[in-house]
Design a protein around this motif. Structure first.
Motif, PDB file in Angstrom:
ATOM      1  N   SER A 173      -7.246  -4.867   2.134  1.00 15.88           N
ATOM      2  CA  SER A 173      -7.503  -4.248   3.191  1.00 15.88           C
ATOM      3  C   SER A 173      -8.432  -4.953   4.117  1.00 15.88           C
ATOM      4  O   SER A 173      -8.068  -4.774   5.546  1.00 15.88           O
ATOM      5  CB  SER A 173      -8.311  -2.763   2.757  1.00 15.88           C
ATOM      6  N   LYS A 190      -6.047  -7.298   5.872  1.00 18.69           N
ATOM      7  CA  LYS A 190      -5.212  -6.566   7.027  1.00 18.69           C
ATOM      8  C   LYS A 190      -5.986  -6.276   8.379  1.00 18.69           C
ATOM      9  O   LYS A 190      -5.482  -6.834   9.392  1.00 18.69           O
ATOM     10  CB  LYS A 190      -4.893  -5.115   6.417  1.00 18.69           C
ATOM     11  N   ALA A 230       0.869  -1.297  -0.052  1.00 20.86           N
ATOM     12  CA  ALA A 230      -0.046  -0.012  -0.154  1.00 20.86           C
ATOM     13  C   ALA A 230       0.873   1.200  -0.080  1.00 20.86           C
ATOM     14  O   ALA A 230       0.727   2.018  -0.824  1.00 20.86           O
ATOM     15  CB  ALA A 230      -0.925  -0.016   1.065  1.00 20.86           C
ATOM     16  N   GLN A 231       1.886   1.232   0.717  1.00 22.69           N
ATOM     17  CA  GLN A 231       2.842   2.146   0.871  1.00 22.69           C
ATOM     18  C   GLN A 231       3.550   2.720  -0.501  1.00 22.69           C
ATOM     19  O   GLN A 231       3.392   3.813  -0.757  1.00 22.69           O
ATOM     20  CB  GLN A 231       4.037   2.020   1.775  1.00 22.69           C
ATOM     21  N   LEU A 262      -6.648   2.276   0.127  1.00 26.36           N
ATOM     22  CA  LEU A 262      -5.258   2.522   0.480  1.00 26.36           C
ATOM     23  C   LEU A 262      -5.386   3.430   1.943  1.00 26.36           C
ATOM     24  O   LEU A 262      -4.446   3.145   2.619  1.00 26.36           O
ATOM     25  CB  LEU A 262      -4.733   3.398  -0.520  1.00 26.36           C
ATOM     26  N   GLU A 322      -7.682   2.883   4.327  1.00 24.20           N
ATOM     27  CA  GLU A 322      -8.069   1.996   5.249  1.00 24.20           C
ATOM     28  C   GLU A 322      -6.615   1.421   5.610  1.00 24.20           C
ATOM     29  O   GLU A 322      -6.300   0.922   6.852  1.00 24.20           O
ATOM     30  CB  GLU A 322      -8.751   0.828   4.584  1.00 24.20           C
ATOM     31  N   MET A 323      -5.605   0.857   4.593  1.00 24.47           N
ATOM     32  CA  MET A 323      -4.573   0.076   5.220  1.00 24.47           C
ATOM     33  C   MET A 323      -3.501   1.011   5.689  1.00 24.47           C
ATOM     34  O   MET A 323      -2.843   0.586   6.433  1.00 24.47           O
ATOM     35  CB  MET A 323      -3.954  -0.265   3.723  1.00 24.47           C
ATOM     36  N   LEU A 324      -3.522   2.296   5.041  1.00 22.50           N
ATOM     37  CA  LEU A 324      -2.438   3.267   5.723  1.00 22.50           C
ATOM     38  C   LEU A 324      -2.697   4.276   6.817  1.00 22.50           C
ATOM     39  O   LEU A 324      -2.094   4.902   7.266  1.00 22.50           O
ATOM     40  CB  LEU A 324      -1.653   3.820   4.628  1.00 22.50           C
TER      41      LEU A 324
END
Lengths: 365, 590
Positions: A78, A81, A17-18, B561, B563-565
């Motif tokens: 997501s 995660k 994601a980063q 993105l 949600e993940m970060l």
């Protein structure tokens, strides 16, 4: 030492994601690289004994054509995660239903969501259970001289499950087996194709007579079943013998998947196969030797057999298997495990298996 | 038409009915046309020589009896007597299909059509922008009976001409003057009135006014069918709303049914081909349709031309030879045909071995044929084409736009061409998309000299040309041997001094290679424009679709993105904006 799975894909997901965000911030189209999951991209490595993923990758750049699957993949990551962080899990079917919240990005059918799941699995080279996703299917059944060391879900206390104490029933392999430990002095593990044969052997306490562990696969073994057998056999150094029908499905699909993994999930085969397993029977030779009743091979059987000889990297590597298939095709017949009942219901316990067990060196690879 | 001539040997000066029946058999060629009302002198000239009239009236091809009659004078005379015994009404009833009155539904259409075509011709000839009102009312308590009223703002008709025009069937001939007009379409208003009288017994009523300074004349007429003479029942002066114009009213038996071959459809299509006309139409069911004028541009006045020698058949040639006023054969060729110069006339006669100075009437049949054959061998210039008055691309577009709600229109007027010595022009219009159904076969609108052709599409060269054109080249689907499918209207117009119909009923265009070729070329030209439009449209649609598609999924990427970060909503917006710019601005394909 038993091969270990990646500890946690959580970090990997965040990294993906980063890096994607970094690219977008720079207005560079992000891309994802997935290993190609198919028999074409699979190699049989005899020295390690299982199918391994080749080095073909499909690169998916974010474009008009890929924008939907990009969105779906990221959304599923997501979800994964969150599942890992909360130590929860979702079945494959549940994952499909979760996507129904995604409006236009939802999956219309479950196979679509399963495919994306397999892609993520392959991307990180992890097992879907580690992503928080579990299959619907049962893992398989176990009976015999084995104590499974598990944990109580509420108290965290150690649980010792004695697989000799299930009477006419059996211990059911859980979906995830990584946390299990084993205690046993069994001489071998007998892995059986059909529930019927398993039942017979359990009823007559064959495991006691032969001091072994019986595992019922119920068709093509699930990942959990394979992983269970693999860990058990590796950790306790016990040989694994497969006992399946003598037909192209029993050999080509059930046994092959047990031994070297599936072509479609080669990215995780190294954990989900039992390279040391050998083929006890029923062999084409047994059909003649024990004068077993047979059925003619169907067209689909013949096709499967020819396909195995021609395209399957595992069978191609073993001359014995090529010969066995040739023999089978020449006879044009197949025989089931239970055909041994022709000689009496307990013939398999009294004669067939003891005879076989005496010469494990004769087993097919 | 080759059976001419013989009547001449058998002159029947006094026999008015004979001539009447003959003319009835030839609805298209001899026609009492309203256009004649503005030209009383020429009319009178023709009528002053009744024998000539008869002799020069062309025969009906189907009237085979005449061919036999040529052999024996006696039989012909007997036949002539028999023919006298047939009343006009009887003939009419038996041959109604020739005149467009095959069935009650078609009868209603034909009656309206004759009246409207007449009105349009009259207005155009007088250079007046037509304004026409058509009213069809069911007659109370009478099943299948209608009162038709057609009003125009034309020049009006001189009082003493009115009874003849509406009350007798044969009123002058247009055969010799080749001129583009709607005229070829039917037998005329008097036939419609007669049909009405036969089926209902009711007289025809006419109001006509030639100038705002004068009163209007009102007539009530009955047709004496035995003598083919009008009987004036009433004749009054009256006040009338219009400054000039004509109104005709008659009752007929018919059937009103909506659909492809209905009066409604005729009116609608007429309005497409005549955007310079304003029309008010009151249908029998009480529905009132008002068509406003789309263009104030009157079609140019068509010029009259002499026949071109290549277009004349032997029989007609013989008749012309004997009917001419020219003193000698050379003058005859020069004067009575177009494009024959003295030099060419000389060449023809030399080739035929006929002396220049011979009197046309004295030329023997053999020599006449010699001249006729010689004409074919001498190279003669094509006829002048300025005699045609095409609708024009702009007007076709206006007409189509008024009646067909579409997304794309195109029109093409081909340059004039010639078939058998007759000049003609093909015009094609297309209207695609809009409210038209994507599943239905193409609507094909056929026109000849601005008159819609509603019957016999299958027999028509226009239909064949459309079917044999490969529309797949232009991005349409087309089943085998069929018109293309989907949201398309094709308009095809042939304008000619002599439209080659397949039969007397004047419903389908004959297959002349020259005509087919021109239609095909025009269709292809329009097709290419359509194809360009369609591909642009498809591209635009595709891009719109893609844009929408991208727009749909980009927010999901941003959300996932985030949600993940765990970054801010503002950050998410930035990502979405960036993605949109990248995907939509750059190459959208991928």
């Amino acid at each position: 030492m038993v091969s270990k799975l990646l500890t946690s894909p959580l970090k990997a997901i965040k990294e993906t994601a980063q890096s994607m965000k970094a690219k977008i911030d720079k207005r560079v189209k992000p891309e994802m690289k997935f290993p190609v999951r198919s028999l074409q991209n699979v190699k049989y490595r005899p020295n390690i004994g299982y199918f391994e993923l080749g080095n073909k990758f499909k690169s998916r750049t974010l474009t008009y054509n890929t924008v939907k699957s990009f969105a779906q993949t990221l959304r599923m990551m997501s979800v994964s995660k969150t599942l890992i962080e909360t130590d929860d899990f979702a079945s494959k079917r549940e994952m499909y239903y979760i996507s129904k919240n995604w409006d236009e990005a939802r999956f219309d059918e479950q196979p679509e969501s399963d495919t994306v799941m397999d892609d993520i699995e392959a991307l990180y080279m992890v097992n879907r259970e580690q992503l928080g996703f579990i299959p619907e299917e049962k893992g398989g059944e176990v009976a015999g001289s084995l104590i499974v060391v598990d944990k109580d879900n509420d108290t965290g206390k150690t649980l010792k499950i004695d697989c000799t104490k299930f009477g006419s029933g059996a211990y059911s392999i859980p979906i995830s087996v990584e946390h299990l430990n084993f205690e046993t002095d069994a001489k071998f593990i007998l892995v059986i194709e059909t529930a019927g044969m398993f039942q017979r052997l359990v009823q007559h306490n064959y495991w006691k007579k032969a001091n072994c562990i019986l595992v019922s696969m119920g068709g093509v073994p699930t990942r959990a079943c394979r992983r269970f057998i693999r860990r058990l056999s590796e950790e306790k150094k016990i040989p694994v013998y497969a006992f399946v029908d003598c037909d192209p499905y029993g050999i080509g699909n059930i046994y092959r998947t047990l031994k070297v993994g599936s072509g479609n999930a080669a990215h995780i085969n190294q954990f989900f196969c039992v390279p040391d397993a050998t083929f006890l029977g029923i062999t084409p030779e047994d059909i003649k030797k024990y004068k077993l009743p047979t059925h003619p091979l169907k067209d689909v059987d013949i096709k499967r057999a020819r396909d195995a000889v021609k395209n399957d990297p595992f069978f191609k590597h073993h001359k014995q298997w090529i010969n066995a298939f040739d023999e089978l095709l020449k006879m044009g017949v197949r025989a089931e495990q239970q055909a041994l009942a022709k000689h009496g219901l307990n013939y398999v316990i009294d004669k067939y298996l003891p005879d076989k067990i005496k010469k494990p060196g004769d087993f097919l690879p | 038409m080759a059976t001419r001539g013989k009547k001449k040997k058998n002159p029947q000066k006094s026999d008015k009915k004979e001539s009447l029946q003959l003319s009835l058999a030839l609805p298209g060629k001899l026609k009492p046309k309203m256009s004649l009302r503005t030209k009383p002198p020429s009319l009178r000239a023709k009528r002053s020589k009744p024998s000539e009239e008869i002799a020069s009236s062309p025969s009906a091809p189907r009237n085979d009896k005449n061919a036999i009659a040529r052999e024996t004078v006696g039989i012909a005379e007997k036949l002539a007597k028999k023919q006298q015994a047939i009343s006009v009404s009887e003939f009419f009833t038996k041959n109604r299909h020739l005149l467009g009155f095959d069935n009650p539904r078609k009868a209603l259409l034909t009656a309206v059509k004759e009246a409207v075509d007449n009105s349009l011709d009259a207005c155009e000839e007088a250079r007046i922008l037509p304004e026409i009102a058509v009213k069809i009312e069911p007659v109370k308590d009478q099943k299948d009976r209608f009162l038709i009223t057609v009003t125009d703002n034309g020049p009006g008709i001189v009082k003493n001409q009115i009874p003849q025009i509406f009350g007798s069937l044969l009123y002058g001939s247009k055969f010799h003057s080749l001129k583009m007009s709607r005229g070829q379409q039917g037998i005329g208003i008097s036939a419609a009135a007669m049909y009405g009288q036969i089926t209902t017994g009711k007289p025809v009523k006419i109001i006509s006014k030639t100038s705002s300074k004068k009163d209007a004349c009102f007539f009530e007429l009955r047709l004496d069918m035995k003598r083919n003479q009008p009987v004036v029942l009433k004749n009054e002066q009256m006040e009338w709303k219009l400054a000039h114009g004509t109104e005709v009213e008659f009752e007929i038996e018919g059937k009103y049914q909506k659909g492809r071959q209905s009066v409604d459809e005729y009116i609608r299509q007429t309005m497409i081909a005549n955007p310079h006309c304003a029309m008010t139409y009151c249908a029998p069911d009480g529905e009132k349709l008002v068509y406003t004028r789309e263009t104030a541009h009157l079609p140019p006045e068509p010029k009259e031309i002499k026949p071109h020698p290549y277009g004349v058949e032997l029989g007609i040639f013989l008749r012309m030879l004997h009917g001419t006023t020219a003193r000698n054969v050379k003058t005859f060729l020069q004067n009575d045909f177009s494009r024959i110069s003295p030099k060419i006339a000389g060449a023809i006669l030399k080739l035929a071995g006929v002396s220049h100075s011979q009197r046309p009437a004295d030329i023997a049949a053999g020599n006449a044929e010699g001249i006729y054959r010689a004409i074919e061998q001498v190279k003669i210039m094509n006829p002048a084409t300025d005699c045609l008055a095409p609708i024009g691309e702009a007007s076709i577009l206006k007409g189509l736009e008024r009646e067909v709600k579409a997304d794309f229109y195109s029109a093409i007027s081909r340059p004039p061409s010639v078939y058998r010595g007759n000049p003609f022009i093909i015009e094609v219009g297309l209207a695609w998309g809009g409210e038209q159904s994507m599943e239905e076969p193409t609507t094909l609108l056929r026109f000849a000299n601005r008159v819609p052709l509603l019957y016999q599409p299958g027999a028509c060269s226009i239909t064949r040309s459309v079917v044999t054109t490969d529309w797949k080249n232009y991005g349409l689907t087309q089943p085998r041997d069929s018109v293309p499918i989907g949201a398309l209207t094709i308009f095809v117009h042939i304008a000619s001094v002599w439209v080659p119909f397949t039969s007397e009923s004047k419903e389908a265009i004959a297959d002349y290679p020259e005509i087919k070729k021109e239609i095909r070329l025009a269709l292809q030209e329009c097709g290419r424009k359509l194809s360009t439009y369609l591909s642009h449209r498809r591209r635009a649609q595709e891009e719109g679709r893609k844009k929408g598609y991208i727009e749909t999924y980009i927010p999901h990427i941003g959300e996932a993105l985030r949600e993940m970060l765990n970054f801010s909503e503002k950050e998410e917006q930035k990502i979405v904006t960036n993605l949109r710019t990248m995907l939509e601005k750059g190459k959208i394909h991928g």
